[in-house]
Design an enzyme around this catalytic site. Structure first.
Site, PDB file in Angstrom:
ATOM      1  N   CYS A  48      46.800   6.387   4.999  1.00 22.01           N
ATOM      2  CA  CYS A  48      46.890   7.843   4.833  1.00 22.01           C
ATOM      3  C   CYS A  48      46.265   8.309   3.520  1.00 22.01           C
ATOM      4  O   CYS A  48      45.740   9.427   3.452  1.00 22.01           O
ATOM      5  CB  CYS A  48      48.345   8.305   4.875  1.00 22.01           C
ATOM      6  SG  CYS A  48      49.033   8.441   6.544  1.00 22.01           S
ATOM      7  N   CYS A  96      53.346   7.626   9.781  1.00 24.45           N
ATOM      8  CA  CYS A  96      52.413   8.659   9.335  1.00 24.45           C
ATOM      9  C   CYS A  96      50.962   8.275   9.593  1.00 24.45           C
ATOM     10  O   CYS A  96      50.122   9.135   9.884  1.00 24.45           O
ATOM     11  CB  CYS A  96      52.613   8.953   7.851  1.00 24.45           C
ATOM     12  SG  CYS A  96      52.639   7.493   6.803  1.00 24.45           S
ATOM     13  N   CYS A  97      50.641   6.978   9.459  1.00 23.52           N
ATOM     14  CA  CYS A  97      49.233   6.586   9.467  1.00 23.52           C
ATOM     15  C   CYS A  97      48.553   6.689  10.842  1.00 23.52           C
ATOM     16  O   CYS A  97      47.456   7.256  10.931  1.00 23.52           O
ATOM     17  CB  CYS A  97      49.063   5.176   8.903  1.00 23.52           C
ATOM     18  SG  CYS A  97      49.530   5.018   7.159  1.00 23.52           S
ATOM     19  N   GLY A 155      58.702  18.548  -1.898  1.00 24.26           N
ATOM     20  CA  GLY A 155      58.495  17.227  -2.497  1.00 24.26           C
ATOM     21  C   GLY A 155      57.206  16.567  -2.034  1.00 24.26           C
ATOM     22  O   GLY A 155      56.679  15.701  -2.724  1.00 24.26           O
ATOM     23  N   HIS A 156      56.714  16.980  -0.894  1.00 23.55           N
ATOM     24  CA  HIS A 156      55.466  16.399  -0.375  1.00 23.55           C
ATOM     25  C   HIS A 156      54.456  17.510  -0.102  1.00 23.55           C
ATOM     26  O   HIS A 156      54.563  18.213   0.891  1.00 23.55           O
ATOM     27  CB  HIS A 156      55.726  15.610   0.900  1.00 23.55           C
ATOM     28  CG  HIS A 156      54.642  14.611   1.215  1.00 23.55           C
ATOM     29  ND1 HIS A 156      53.289  14.923   1.154  1.00 23.55           N
ATOM     30  CD2 HIS A 156      54.710  13.308   1.568  1.00 23.55           C
ATOM     31  CE1 HIS A 156      52.592  13.847   1.479  1.00 23.55           C
ATOM     32  NE2 HIS A 156      53.414  12.860   1.726  1.00 23.55           N
ATOM     33  N   GLU A 207      54.236   3.983  -3.715  1.00 21.82           N
ATOM     34  CA  GLU A 207      52.973   4.243  -2.984  1.00 21.82           C
ATOM     35  C   GLU A 207      52.042   5.059  -3.877  1.00 21.82           C
ATOM     36  O   GLU A 207      51.485   6.077  -3.457  1.00 21.82           O
ATOM     37  CB  GLU A 207      53.257   5.003  -1.677  1.00 21.82           C
ATOM     38  CG  GLU A 207      54.338   4.342  -0.826  1.00 21.82           C
ATOM     39  CD  GLU A 207      54.536   4.997   0.538  1.00 21.82           C
ATOM     40  OE1 GLU A 207      54.557   4.267   1.527  1.00 21.82           O
ATOM     41  OE2 GLU A 207      54.669   6.229   0.603  1.00 21.82           O
ATOM     42  N   GLU A 259      47.180   2.784   0.931  1.00 22.67           N
ATOM     43  CA  GLU A 259      47.691   3.241   2.225  1.00 22.67           C
ATOM     44  C   GLU A 259      46.586   3.906   3.041  1.00 22.67           C
ATOM     45  O   GLU A 259      45.752   4.644   2.508  1.00 22.67           O
ATOM     46  CB  GLU A 259      48.840   4.229   1.979  1.00 22.67           C
ATOM     47  CG  GLU A 259      49.509   4.692   3.263  1.00 22.67           C
ATOM     48  CD  GLU A 259      50.594   5.750   3.007  1.00 22.67           C
ATOM     49  OE1 GLU A 259      51.109   5.820   1.873  1.00 22.67           O
ATOM     50  OE2 GLU A 259      50.896   6.504   3.949  1.00 22.67           O
ATOM     51  N   HIS A 271      52.611   9.452  -6.304  1.00 16.72           N
ATOM     52  CA  HIS A 271      52.413   9.126  -4.889  1.00 16.72           C
ATOM     53  C   HIS A 271      51.038   9.611  -4.447  1.00 16.72           C
ATOM     54  O   HIS A 271      50.712  10.789  -4.543  1.00 16.72           O
ATOM     55  CB  HIS A 271      53.517   9.811  -4.088  1.00 16.72           C
ATOM     56  CG  HIS A 271      53.552   9.436  -2.648  1.00 16.72           C
ATOM     57  ND1 HIS A 271      52.888  10.137  -1.674  1.00 16.72           N
ATOM     58  CD2 HIS A 271      54.172   8.420  -2.008  1.00 16.72           C
ATOM     59  CE1 HIS A 271      53.107   9.574  -0.498  1.00 16.72           C
ATOM     60  NE2 HIS A 271      53.888   8.530  -0.670  1.00 16.72           N
ATOM     61  N   HIS A 308      60.988  17.439   3.210  1.00 20.23           N
ATOM     62  CA  HIS A 308      59.700  17.502   3.913  1.00 20.23           C
ATOM     63  C   HIS A 308      59.582  18.699   4.859  1.00 20.23           C
ATOM     64  O   HIS A 308      58.808  18.640   5.817  1.00 20.23           O
ATOM     65  CB  HIS A 308      59.438  16.210   4.714  1.00 20.23           C
ATOM     66  CG  HIS A 308      59.145  15.001   3.871  1.00 20.23           C
ATOM     67  ND1 HIS A 308      60.113  14.296   3.198  1.00 20.23           N
ATOM     68  CD2 HIS A 308      57.986  14.365   3.590  1.00 20.23           C
ATOM     69  CE1 HIS A 308      59.564  13.279   2.557  1.00 20.23           C
ATOM     70  NE2 HIS A 308      58.277  13.294   2.776  1.00 20.23           N
TER      71      HIS A 308
END
Lengths: 650, 650
Positions: free
Chosen positions: B355, B430-431, B219-220, B337, B353, B285, B165
């Site tokens: 997010c 995160c949210c 990866g994100h 997710e 989610e 995801h 990340h």
């Protein structure tokens, strides 16, 4: 009619082997051989052989294709290399998981049951001896045996009980050793298992006060049932005690104490949230939950523990009534391979792992023996014919890990996604050898005995006998036809005994003809009981009506509201694209509750199945369309098209 | 009527800042400030303020409760300690995840937008300065900044792009730096971000041939949209190029090449299975997928890349038509997710989610600007009022990570299970700061401008103006009432322009009164267009009919077959146990398609909501039962009872 040699009925009941003693009378060659004084209601049949019919064909494929291919698959996946590495002191471990030895152990168990059943395919005994030697050579001098820790991480031995699977592997090793011993009379593998079990006891057993031991349980239950069986096999009480210790210590938050929180799935995942006796329902990882419950039922069978039995009955009811698919599949959730909430049973995202179906059969059979009630074998039947058998292809060399009840027309399959497609082996290969061992030991699940007589739980052509000297031959084309002919082969002299036939819960109508000519329509908790002084050669003919049923789901199962499923006898049916007219989208088909159905046997199709044909309708415009349904267990043997069990009502 | 000061309309269009130059004309204080020559159809409003009504109340809570609590939560969770540890050279990292810095960055972005919106609560500017200093002090001399690798694993820097990340955190840092600069005119945080972005470019940028760089993607996804915005903010083209490089390199299997296979979720999880331009649908995801698509849309807005636009339109349609809940929630699967298959939209196991809802809003808004089409803002509206807003409690200090559409009466909640219950913070947090930043920047998503005039995408009391000098004030009690009054505050002299009002796709009937007195019933692709030479003070009154709708699901959504949902205007409703007569089980309620409904505003309930009452029936015996439905976004603010959006038809 096949040539059925009446089985040999050995006298007396099985006794424990005694520590390191010579084999006692081996009257049960199956996975469960109760202690002589076990306070259960029923005991497994003393001998059981399946020689014809539906299951004989599937078992033939298991014996001639699946099991013989095992060693090659295990070689390719690195499992055997790991055993050699441990023996040679190498540091190269192959594969991704610490539990890979268990695949070898399960194969050895399967192959052993196969050897017990018949001479087996040529070379099988030699392969069993070869792999047994590999396992024995890998064992450390202190009895420890798990190649992942021996080869790759010796410093972490017994330090990762959460994810290490050391006791899980020990459990499968013990079961393999027992099967090998029962099947062949040889002790090599059993001795390895006893040494490991003894080591486990010295490390993790109940503290005597003097020597401080680790207070821990395995992240994956399995050793509990194996240890009870090892007690039965050896007569050594310490193994029963150790099983009880692991059952009792679970549920006290021992797991995940020191691990990275990112690897902690929460205590319910591994049934560590509550002691089993207090748990209100089945939860968490389904295979973990069910192996644990099988072991606890073994304990209850041997100890007569009433509070444990109460808990087991409560948990079984919760599972069967609220968390089981029509196919018998359990463990609805992909996430955590876990039980969902009550009535959370999505057909498309059904995980319903093949191993969970196997574990369910193992547990339910133990409950049937513990209680004598038919509902447990009702579920065994539903699971065997549907959600279990779907796990292996007709050809015996492709497998399903996940057993959904719906695959959409526009199914998206992505690399890395848990697949509903058959494959020849898995990175995590727990299911294939698990299928092999259940099929190889299947005769064990058919019949039981008690002081009153003999009970037939399942209908499979073969011969079954009790310790008490009652013996029968069964002939049937079940599940395609409903007629079951039971012939008495041997009977105790000069006393009456009861032949009990399970009337499946799905069966609305049956007739039975017995030597006394009496009509019988009443059942006793699902058992049709026929008591008389039986003479060899006397015969009972049971006819179970196999009408096609259009089954409505429980209205609480939100995911299949407004749908119908096709069933016939113990079989759940499904629509597959390949059987419909070209271009028909299964997602657009509806079915009326009053639709006429026709069952027709098709010897040419899928090795011979009875298909159900009916007329459905297009959702959009109501146009009638012919539909052909095949048994769910036979799906995914031809193409990768759509499939569905639950069909929307017109 | 609130006192709405007409906004200042600065002349000209926004220009790029220029490298290290002084701030240019700051006409857009929102997250997107397009390059002057960006070939998009629409541009965000030059100024936008929400001053009253529904969203003002929620934003007040965000400003007075959620955002002020942020630093304390971040201190408690260890995020700030990690920044201090990096600055001091300590080796103690707190928390479980490598991406924890991003929580700080998102909070700084949220707090900055809040400072831009209003003077803000007392002390907020000081807290922003304090956390900005912490972030700046943590940065390495080479520009690197991620405390997980600085503190705990310096040897693994840039070696774990799959799960590390680092670029994800860089993206959030960049967005925070831009927000801080736009809101305050200060450069401290922006400079930190530019240094890190420059470092990222030197390590992972497009190879010039001379210097060999790492060929990898994160990866994100997240940095892509941030880099495009950094190009917009600084005028430095290298950041746009780097964003394009990351978008283009993705989908070539760069990820998971060296990692433990047990940690490899498969390439689709992180959208590495296919280049974005070739992907047929959204997959994997959900937040990863949607941040990537937002960034790709930013790219298309700046470059005019037609093939990219085609792919984006295809992917958006696939998401909206087949993979979006009625609430706007996306990412159906708990496992990974992730997006499920088309029409795999279970209400109980909806992951959805918070997010992902935010990311969906961000992407759809960019698509609205890119294309000028209303369908994107239709989805923004549905998501904002339902599946996004459910993520934060009315009190502003409890959150939902997962937003299901059904919680059963017998809901089982186990430790470790992804919960559908509100909590004050998350281990993976995160949210909450993501909600804060969207609410703080919400005015930005309301209106846009083009050379033809001004477009209102959402209806929120406030004032909105374009670069070209069109300015309006909006007054409305939306979504409770359907009347929207738009008053022209300023207008370019001596030329006509078009006021465009989005007629929501749910709206079957509307009336509008304009200064010319003409009846208007026709829309242009969802836009109601009114073109004239506007004079300040002229007024348009739009009345959207807010009839209660009993909505049937798409018949392909298997999981809610045979159900109805209650909707009114943009709001999805739900039943909560707490509003029904005591003892009523929601799992036993049914509703008729022709049921009469009554909408009633209840100022006393849930800070003031319009409830819908109707009469349902007990499933078992058909007994009528009164039902009260509340807006879905307000659920789970009172107790932990059952809830359902989809109600079985009687």
């Amino acid at each position: 009619m096949p040539d059925l040699t009446p089985p040999h009925i050995p006298p007396g009941s099985p006794g424990p082997l005694g520590p390191r003693g010579s084999p006692g009378p081996d009257t049960t060659q199956g996975p469960i051989r109760l202690h002589a004084h076990a306070p259960t209601v029923l005991r497994p049949a003393a001998t059981a052989r399946i020689v014809g019919g539906f299951w004989a064909a599937r078992r033939h494929t298991n014996a001639s294709v699946s099991i013989p291919q095992g060693p090659e698959r295990l070689e390719q996946a690195g499992n055997l290399a790991n055993l050699r590495a441990a023996a040679e002191g190498s540091v190269t471990f192959t594969g991704d998981f610490p539990f890979q030895d268990s695949d070898v152990h399960k194969w050895l168990e399967a192959a052993s049951w196969q050897l017990a059943d018949a001479p087996g395919p040529s070379g099988l005994a030699a392969e069993v001896a070869r792999l047994t030697a590999l396992v024995a050579e890998a064992q450390d001098t202190d009895g420890y045996l798990q190649t992942y820790y021996q080869v790759a991480h010796p410093e972490r031995r017994w330090r990762e009980l959460d994810w290490g699977h050391e006791l899980y592997c020990a459990g499968h090793l013990i079961q393999a050793g027992i099967a090998h011993h029962r099947a062949t009379g040889r002790r090599e593998l059993l001795d390895v298992a006893v040494r490991f079990a003894t080591h486990v006891d010295s490390v993790l057993g109940r503290d005597s006060g003097a020597d401080k031991k680790l207070d821990g349980v395995c992240g994956h239950p399995e050793i509990e049932t194996a240890l009870v069986e090892l007690y039965r096999e050896t007569g050594e009480r310490r193994f029963l005690d150790l099983a009880g210790h692991f059952v009792d210590r679970r549920g006290h938050g021992l797991l995940a104490q020191g691990i990275d929180r990112a690897r902690d799935p929460g205590p319910a995942y591994w049934q560590d949230h509550l002691p089993l006796r207090e748990a209100p329902t089945v939860t968490g990882h389904a295979v973990r939950q069910l192996y644990l419950l099988a072991g606890a039922t073994d304990l209850a069978m041997e100890t007569g523990d009433a509070t444990l039995r109460d808990a087991l009955e409560r948990l079984w009811h919760a599972m069967a009534a609220t968390k089981t698919y029509l196919t018998g599949g359990v463990g609805a959730r992909h996430e955590g391979e876990a039980f969902g909430e009550p009535f959370e049973l999505p057909p498309d995202r059904a995980y319903a792992e093949t191993c969970a179906a196997i574990a369910s059969v193992q547990w339910s059979w133990r409950m049937a023996l513990l209680t004598g009630e038919t509902r447990y074998s009702d579920l065994v039947e539903r699971t065997l014919y549907n959600g279990f058998l779907s796990g292996v292809a007709l050809d015996g060399d492709r497998w399903l890990y996940v057993n959904p009840l719906q695959v959409r027309d526009d199914h998206e399959s992505h690399p890395g996604d848990s697949s509903a497609r058959r494959t020849s082996w898995f990175r995590c290969a727990c299911c294939p050898p698990n299928v092999m061992r259940l099929l190889a030991s299947l005769p064990h699940y058919v019949a039981s005995g008690d002081t009153e007589g003999l009970q037939l739980h399942q209908y499979a052509t073969g011969s079954y006998a009790t310790d008490a000297g009652s013996a029968v031959t069964v002939e049937t084309d079940y599940p395609w036809k409903g007629r079951v002919t039971v012939t008495v082969d041997a009977a105790p002299v000069d006393r009456a005994w009861t032949l009990s036939l399970r009337i499946p819960s799905w069966c609305a109508e049956f007739t039975v003809s017995a030597p006394d000519g009496q009509d019988r329509t009443e059942t006793d908790g699902g058992w049709l009981r026929i008591r008389r002084r039986w003479l060899p050669g006397e015969r009972v003919v049971l006819d179970l009506a196999l009408d096609v049923r259009l089954t409505e789901p429980d209205p609480r199962v939100d995911a299949v509201r407004g749908c119908l499923a096709i069933e016939r006898g113990p079989l759940v049916y499904c629509l597959e694209s390949v059987d419909q007219r070209p271009g028909l989208r299964l997602d657009e088909v509806t079915l009326e509750p009053a639709a006429r159905t026709v069952a027709e046997h098709r010897p040419d199709l899928l090795d011979g199945v009875t298909v159900v044909t009916t007329t459905g309708h297009h959702r959009s415009d109501g146009t009638p369309t012919p539909l052909t349904a095949v048994p769910y267990h036979a799906w995914a043997n031809r193409d990768d098209g759509a499939m569905r069990v639950w069909i929307p009502r017109s």
